[in-house]
Write an enzyme that holds these catalytic residues in place. Structure first.
Site, short mmCIF file in Angstrom:
data_model
loop_
_atom_site.label_atom_id
_atom_site.label_comp_id
_atom_site.label_asym_id
_atom_site.label_seq_id
_atom_site.Cartn_x
_atom_site.Cartn_y
_atom_site.Cartn_z
N TYR A 1 17.94 -8.41 8.14
CA TYR A 1 18.01 -7.04 7.64
C TYR A 1 19.20 -6.87 6.70
O TYR A 1 19.16 -6.07 5.78
CB TYR A 1 18.07 -6.05 8.79
N GLU B 1 11.90 -4.75 18.06
CA GLU B 1 11.62 -6.19 18.00
C GLU B 1 12.32 -6.94 19.14
O GLU B 1 11.74 -7.87 19.71
CB GLU B 1 12.03 -6.74 16.64
N TYR C 1 -3.10 -10.17 17.81
CA TYR C 1 -3.24 -11.27 16.86
C TYR C 1 -2.12 -12.27 17.07
O TYR C 1 -1.11 -12.00 17.73
CB TYR C 1 -3.22 -10.75 15.42
N ARG D 1 -0.05 -16.57 8.21
CA ARG D 1 -1.03 -15.49 8.23
C ARG D 1 -1.31 -15.10 9.68
O ARG D 1 -1.14 -15.91 10.59
CB ARG D 1 -2.35 -15.90 7.57
N GLN D 2 -1.78 -13.87 9.87
CA GLN D 2 -2.14 -13.41 11.21
C GLN D 2 -3.66 -13.38 11.36
O GLN D 2 -4.37 -12.99 10.43
CB GLN D 2 -1.59 -12.00 11.50
N TYR D 3 -4.11 -13.79 12.55
CA TYR D 3 -5.53 -13.78 12.89
C TYR D 3 -5.69 -13.20 14.28
O TYR D 3 -4.98 -13.58 15.21
CB TYR D 3 -6.13 -15.19 12.84
N THR E 1 -13.62 -9.32 14.62
CA THR E 1 -12.95 -10.26 15.53
C THR E 1 -12.19 -9.57 16.67
O THR E 1 -12.38 -9.96 17.83
CB THR E 1 -12.02 -11.20 14.75
N PRO E 2 -11.35 -8.55 16.43
CA PRO E 2 -10.70 -7.92 17.58
C PRO E 2 -11.69 -7.18 18.46
O PRO E 2 -11.48 -7.04 19.67
CB PRO E 2 -9.67 -6.97 16.95
N PHE F 1 -6.01 -5.49 7.95
CA PHE F 1 -5.73 -6.91 7.71
C PHE F 1 -4.97 -7.02 6.39
O PHE F 1 -5.57 -7.02 5.33
CB PHE F 1 -7.03 -7.70 7.65
#
Length: 436
Positions: free
Chosen positions: A98, A140, A191, A206-208, A279-280, A390
């Site tokens: 940050y 976080e 994900y 990438r996120q899936y 998918t979700p 997405f």
């Protein structure tokens, strides 16, 4: 909490700053990557950088956060930042980064706005930035602690047990931890990040969505190969996975994150998706089936054709296992090949959806905007509509105080791509579009 001294300064300068944010963020990213090129190795999405989506999402998040502070200076709009915090946790963002962003962002603000950035203005916007950063760091830290993840070492190797071709452009990968340890806890709808080594030697992430039930030791991701459309480049990570990943190989994954998750209640449930946005929803159906749920469920999906509908057989099987579940499919082409399917674009008129249902949306932004408008018109309260994006979230409509009226036309094709992954400090109200 925004100070009494800074609030009037932010209110007075927000229009000017907002108007210049696209130029500010473009200069910010350009300078930062020129001086810190290592940040492009795995942390930031090159596809979103090239398209400009990342800087638009960053600009939107800053403006939305400042607006939220002005609306209620006594509180921190943590809910607004939840999606960003989950995305950052899935990328291993650390607190020290940050400070790096602050350095280059405020240099860009000074270069673009020049003498307009007085000491008073700089101090007020500095306060906004660190309020936002502090809220994200706190969220976080909690997410890392709950997931038992060290953000300095967020990655784990997984073995590919099976590869299954779902459609000509979609493949599923069934995975187990390579160290034979237990998989991390997850919730239906979450994900994982996939960290892939690219041919040029750099990493891209990438996120899936996890697309299966979460009760055993195996996890599944379902990846759409993103084609080049209208001058946009093809999805480099999705193509790399389709080209190179086979049974017996390994993938590098994060722990599961994401806040658009299935709540365990008895409330009626409506799952609305298009394309690879299924998918979700399939993961949610698997969870419901595995737990013996008697919850009323309506599954509503749109796609180009039955042959392009990934996980269609899984959806039919799971709906059949749930005593109070029904499915409705729309196809632009070849609808007659699927029993009971409708031809054309999705139209919710006449479906008699319960007004007290929890609704989950996942698909391309034009599709979700149109569907959300139909849901609101049908009497479903906005607070009951949750959505998953997405890619960088360029839709701020669901945030309190930012309800930009979406186009309600059903002339927008219900298609989407599921190779995903914005970089950090980007998504203002949500999660992951065509980034590939």
């Amino acid at each position: 909490m925004l100070s009494l001294e800074s609030a009037p300064v932010i209110r007075a300068t927000l229009p000017v700053v907002s108007e210049a944010l696209d130029e500010i963020t473009a200069r910010f990213y350009g300078t930062m990557f020129a001086e810190r090129p290592e940040l492009l190795d795995g942390l930031f999405n090159r596809g979103n950088q090239a398209s400009g989506e990342q800087r638009k999402a960053l600009a939107g998040s800053i403006a939305a956060f400042a607006q939220a502070l002005l609306a209620d200076p006594e509180t921190r709009p943590d809910a607004l930042l939840s999606r960003i915090a989950h995305k950052h946790a899935a990328l291993g963002v650390t607190e020290d980064q940050y400070s790096i962003v602050h350095k280059y962002l405020f240099r860009a603000i000074g270069e673009v706005l020049g003498d307009a950035v007085t000491a008073e203005v700089a101090s007020a916007w500095d306060e906004v930035y660190w309020l936002m950063a502090g809220a994200l760091v706190a969220q976080e830290a909690r997410l890392y602690q709950e997931a038992e993840v060290d953000p300095r070492h967020p990655w784990r190797q997984w073995t590919v047990v099976e590869r299954r071709e779902e459609t000509p452009d979609v493949a599923s990968f069934l995975l187990r931890p390579a160290d034979d340890g237990p998989p991390p806890a997850a919730r239906a709808g979450q994900y994982v990040s996939v960290r892939a080594l690219m041919p040029d030697g750099t990493h891209q992430t990438r996120q899936y969505s996890l697309s299966n039930a979460l009760g055993d030791r195996l996890r599944r991701i379902t990846v759409k190969r993103v084609a080049s459309v209208a001058g946009a480049p093809e999805g480099e990570v999705s193509h790399q996975l389709h080209r190179t990943v086979r049974a017996g190989g390994e993938l590098t994954l994060s722990a599961p994150f994401g806040d658009v998750v299935l709540d365990d209640t008895d409330t009626p449930l409506v799952l609305v998706s298009a394309g690879i946005g299924c998918t979700p929803m399939v993961a949610m159906l698997e969870h419901l089936a595995a737990t013996g749920s008697a919850r009323p469920v309506r599954v509503v999906h749109a796609d180009r054709a039955p042959a392009d509908h990934a996980l269609r057989a899984d959806t039919r099987r799971l709906v059949a296992q749930l005593p109070e579940a029904r499915a409705e499919f729309w196809y632009e082409q070849d609808a007659a090949e699927e029993a009971g399917a409708r031809t054309g674009l999705m139209d919710l008129d006449g479906l008699d959806l319960p007004a007290d249902a929890d609704v989950y949306l996942c698909g391309a932004l034009p599709f979700m905007r149109a569907v959300r408008a139909q849901l609101l018109q049908a009497g479903v309260p906005a607070r009951r509509i949750r959505y998953e994006v997405f890619g960088p979230d360029l839709w701020l409509a669901h945030a309190e105080g930012c309800d930009a009226r979406p186009p309600g036309s059903r002339k927008q094709a219900p298609r989407t791509s599921r190779s995903v992954g914005p970089g950090p400090f980007t998504a203002s109200c949500s999660s992951r579009t065509r980034s590939g």
